[in-house]
Design a protein around this motif. Structure first.
Motif, short mmCIF file in Angstrom:
data_model
loop_
_atom_site.label_atom_id
_atom_site.label_comp_id
_atom_site.label_asym_id
_atom_site.label_seq_id
_atom_site.Cartn_x
_atom_site.Cartn_y
_atom_site.Cartn_z
N PHE A 236 38.51 31.36 33.17
CA PHE A 236 39.86 30.79 33.17
C PHE A 236 40.90 31.91 33.15
O PHE A 236 41.90 31.87 33.88
CB PHE A 236 40.05 29.88 31.96
CG PHE A 236 41.41 29.25 31.89
CD1 PHE A 236 41.74 28.16 32.68
CD2 PHE A 236 42.38 29.75 31.03
CE1 PHE A 236 43.00 27.57 32.62
CE2 PHE A 236 43.64 29.18 30.96
CZ PHE A 236 43.95 28.09 31.76
N ILE A 237 40.65 32.91 32.31
CA ILE A 237 41.57 34.06 32.23
C ILE A 237 41.61 34.79 33.57
O ILE A 237 42.68 35.14 34.08
CB ILE A 237 41.15 35.02 31.10
CG1 ILE A 237 41.28 34.33 29.73
CG2 ILE A 237 42.00 36.29 31.12
CD1 ILE A 237 40.65 35.11 28.59
N LEU A 238 40.43 35.02 34.17
CA LEU A 238 40.35 35.71 35.46
C LEU A 238 41.09 34.92 36.53
O LEU A 238 41.86 35.49 37.32
CB LEU A 238 38.89 35.90 35.85
CG LEU A 238 38.63 36.50 37.24
CD1 LEU A 238 39.17 37.92 37.30
CD2 LEU A 238 37.15 36.46 37.59
N GLN A 239 40.87 33.61 36.58
CA GLN A 239 41.51 32.77 37.57
C GLN A 239 43.04 32.82 37.44
O GLN A 239 43.76 32.93 38.44
CB GLN A 239 41.04 31.32 37.41
CG GLN A 239 41.63 30.34 38.42
CD GLN A 239 41.09 30.57 39.82
OE1 GLN A 239 39.88 30.64 40.02
NE2 GLN A 239 41.98 30.74 40.79
N LEU A 240 43.51 32.77 36.21
CA LEU A 240 44.95 32.82 35.96
C LEU A 240 45.54 34.15 36.42
O LEU A 240 46.58 34.19 37.09
CB LEU A 240 45.21 32.61 34.46
CG LEU A 240 46.66 32.53 34.00
CD1 LEU A 240 47.39 31.38 34.67
CD2 LEU A 240 46.72 32.37 32.48
N ARG A 241 44.87 35.24 36.10
CA ARG A 241 45.35 36.56 36.50
C ARG A 241 45.38 36.70 38.02
O ARG A 241 46.34 37.23 38.59
CB ARG A 241 44.47 37.64 35.88
CG ARG A 241 44.67 37.84 34.39
CD ARG A 241 43.70 38.85 33.83
NE ARG A 241 44.07 39.25 32.48
CZ ARG A 241 43.36 40.09 31.73
NH1 ARG A 241 42.22 40.59 32.20
NH2 ARG A 241 43.77 40.42 30.52
N MET A 242 44.34 36.25 38.68
CA MET A 242 44.26 36.37 40.13
C MET A 242 45.32 35.51 40.82
O MET A 242 45.93 35.92 41.80
CB MET A 242 42.86 35.98 40.62
CG MET A 242 41.76 36.98 40.22
SD MET A 242 42.01 38.64 40.93
CE MET A 242 42.69 39.54 39.53
N ALA B 63 48.61 37.29 40.42
CA ALA B 63 48.65 38.48 41.28
C ALA B 63 48.89 38.07 42.74
O ALA B 63 49.68 38.71 43.45
CB ALA B 63 47.34 39.26 41.15
N LYS B 64 48.24 37.02 43.19
CA LYS B 64 48.41 36.54 44.56
C LYS B 64 49.86 36.10 44.81
O LYS B 64 50.45 36.42 45.85
CB LYS B 64 47.46 35.37 44.81
CG LYS B 64 47.48 34.79 46.22
CD LYS B 64 46.37 33.77 46.36
CE LYS B 64 46.32 33.19 47.79
NZ LYS B 64 47.44 32.30 48.07
N GLN B 65 50.45 35.40 43.85
CA GLN B 65 51.85 34.97 43.97
C GLN B 65 52.79 36.16 44.11
O GLN B 65 53.69 36.18 44.95
CB GLN B 65 52.26 34.14 42.76
CG GLN B 65 51.63 32.76 42.68
CD GLN B 65 51.98 32.05 41.38
OE1 GLN B 65 52.99 32.36 40.74
NE2 GLN B 65 51.14 31.12 40.97
N LYS C 140 50.57 48.59 42.24
CA LYS C 140 50.29 49.11 40.90
C LYS C 140 50.99 48.27 39.84
O LYS C 140 50.41 47.96 38.79
CB LYS C 140 50.75 50.57 40.80
CG LYS C 140 50.44 51.22 39.47
CD LYS C 140 50.89 52.68 39.47
CE LYS C 140 50.50 53.39 38.18
NZ LYS C 140 51.10 52.81 36.99
N THR C 141 52.22 47.87 40.11
CA THR C 141 52.97 47.05 39.17
C THR C 141 52.37 45.65 39.06
O THR C 141 52.30 45.08 37.97
CB THR C 141 54.45 46.95 39.60
OG1 THR C 141 54.99 48.26 39.73
CG2 THR C 141 55.27 46.16 38.59
N VAL C 142 51.93 45.11 40.19
CA VAL C 142 51.27 43.80 40.18
C VAL C 142 50.04 43.85 39.29
O VAL C 142 49.79 42.93 38.49
CB VAL C 142 50.88 43.37 41.61
CG1 VAL C 142 49.99 42.13 41.58
CG2 VAL C 142 52.12 43.10 42.44
N ALA C 143 49.27 44.92 39.42
CA ALA C 143 48.06 45.08 38.60
C ALA C 143 48.41 45.08 37.12
O ALA C 143 47.77 44.40 36.30
CB ALA C 143 47.33 46.37 38.97
N PRO D 259 44.08 43.62 48.04
CA PRO D 259 45.48 43.22 47.81
C PRO D 259 46.41 43.60 48.96
O PRO D 259 47.27 42.80 49.35
CB PRO D 259 45.84 43.99 46.53
CG PRO D 259 44.55 44.22 45.85
CD PRO D 259 43.53 44.40 46.92
N GLY D 260 46.24 44.80 49.50
CA GLY D 260 47.10 45.24 50.60
C GLY D 260 46.94 44.38 51.84
O GLY D 260 47.92 44.07 52.53
#
Length: 361
Positions: A297-303, A306-308, A318-321, A344-345
């Protein structure tokens, strides 16, 4: 030490001033002497005195000309004028040009020392104000890593680790030479603001939090640490009491907590400590409720976040990370590519290409 420059064309007058002044008592030292205005200006540039004591009548550049030049080039210097002429015009000119006071010859030791003390008080006030309100970016930088750790340990209700972080802050301040009252005030303010942020983030009121920083706290890094331990400790007790006496585990509270702290080092172990349940129990009931385990759940939320951010703007990767909770950019790349199948790029390029196509269409 407060540095003093004495200016008089007569050597015996300079000697009297040197003799009458209680220099050591006021934390002062005479760093130079000059016989005239030109020499005094040259010494003012090299010696950087805090106070200039000058005669008014001197050959060449007299006291009036010297004061005008000092006022123009070194406006922070305190000027004490001494003259053998009881002339209102001289006194008026001296005070108009910013002199602290105007003394008549022969100099009265009591009057001289009273003016020196007045200068000392004014200089100390100025320095205190400068220290109080000048933010030092090095202090903020020194505290940054400790503040990140503090967020994690405080939110996990880990009292020992919170105290350990405060101890490390003390060592960091000492190693960095951050020990003056002004510098310690900035450090105290930053740690106090962090505590207010943590309290509000955990749904607690901060109205009873002490916001005034006592002067005694700013004596040493150790005294600051003791004060912060008291504040952070009391706030943790309040938060622990609130969590402990809840009737039962509310899984929506757990989910909301994760959503509010996903950018930090949120772990199953930390969550179990926060909500006073075992790791095994929390893992089991969370998956039953939401169909996904806590870590995923934590991984899904982070990803998703990050995608948004990648698709929605020009935020550096780097800032997104970092915003998604990954300090190691390389690790973020690997996790992101494994999750979405592209780097990501590449996702950003695809998003930009799609926007251009839509605009052309």
């Amino acid at each position: 030490m407060i540095k003093v420059l004495v200016v008089d064309d007569e050597g015996w007058n300079r000697e009297l001033i040197k003799t009458f002044g209680e220099w050591q008592s006021y934390g002062m030292e005479i760093v130079g002497e000059a016989e005239g205005g030109n020499e005094a200006l040259r010494l003012a540039g090299t010696l950087e005195p805090d106070i200039v004591i000058t005669d008014m009548r001197m050959p060449g550049t007299d006291g009036v000309m010297l004061m005008n030049a000092l006022h123009r080039e070194y406006p922070d210097i305190k000027i004490i004028v001494i003259s053998g002429y009881d002339d209102f015009k001289y006194a008026q000119s001296a005070l108009r040009n910013g002199a602290v006071d105007y003394l008549l010859k022969p100099v009265d030791p009591r009057e001289l020392n009273a003016v020196l003390d007045k200068c000392r008080m004014e200089l100390m006030e100025i320095r205190a104000e400068q220290e109080r309100y000048t933010l030092d970016i090095d202090i903020t930088w020194s505290l940054s890593n400790h503040k990140q750790l503090m967020k994690v340990h405080f939110n996990e209700l880990n009292v020992d680790s919170v105290n350990s972080v405060l101890g490390n802050v003390t060592e960091e301040l000492k190693l960095g030479g951050i020990q003056s009252p002004g510098m310690l005030r900035q450090a105290a303010s930053e740690m106090l603001l962090l505590l207010k942020e943590l309290l509000r983030g955990n749904g607690l009121e901060d109205a009873q939090l002490k916001t005034e920083i006592p002067n005694a706290v700013l004596a040493t890094p150790e005294s600051l640490e003791c004060w912060l331990r008291e504040l952070y400790g009391g706030s943790l007790e309040q938060l622990i009491g609130q969590r402990r006496f809840k009737n039962k585990l509310n899984l929506e509270d757990v989910r909301q907590y994760i959503c509010g702290h996903y950018a930090e080092a949120v772990t199953l172990e930390g969550l179990s400590r926060v909500f006073f349940v075992s790791k095994e129990y929390l893992s089991k009931v969370f998956k039953l409720e939401y169909g996904i385990n806590v870590t995923d759940f934590i991984l899904q939320l982070r990803m998703d976040k990050a995608k948004q951010w990648l698709e929605g703007g020009n935020i550096p990767i780097k800032t997104v990370a970092e915003l998604a909770g990954y300090e190691d950019v390389g690790y973020f790349y690997r996790v992101f590519k494994k999750h979405f199948g592209i780097a990501p790029g590449e996702m950003r390029k695809q998003s930009e290409g799609l926007k251009m196509s839509n605009a052309e269409g």
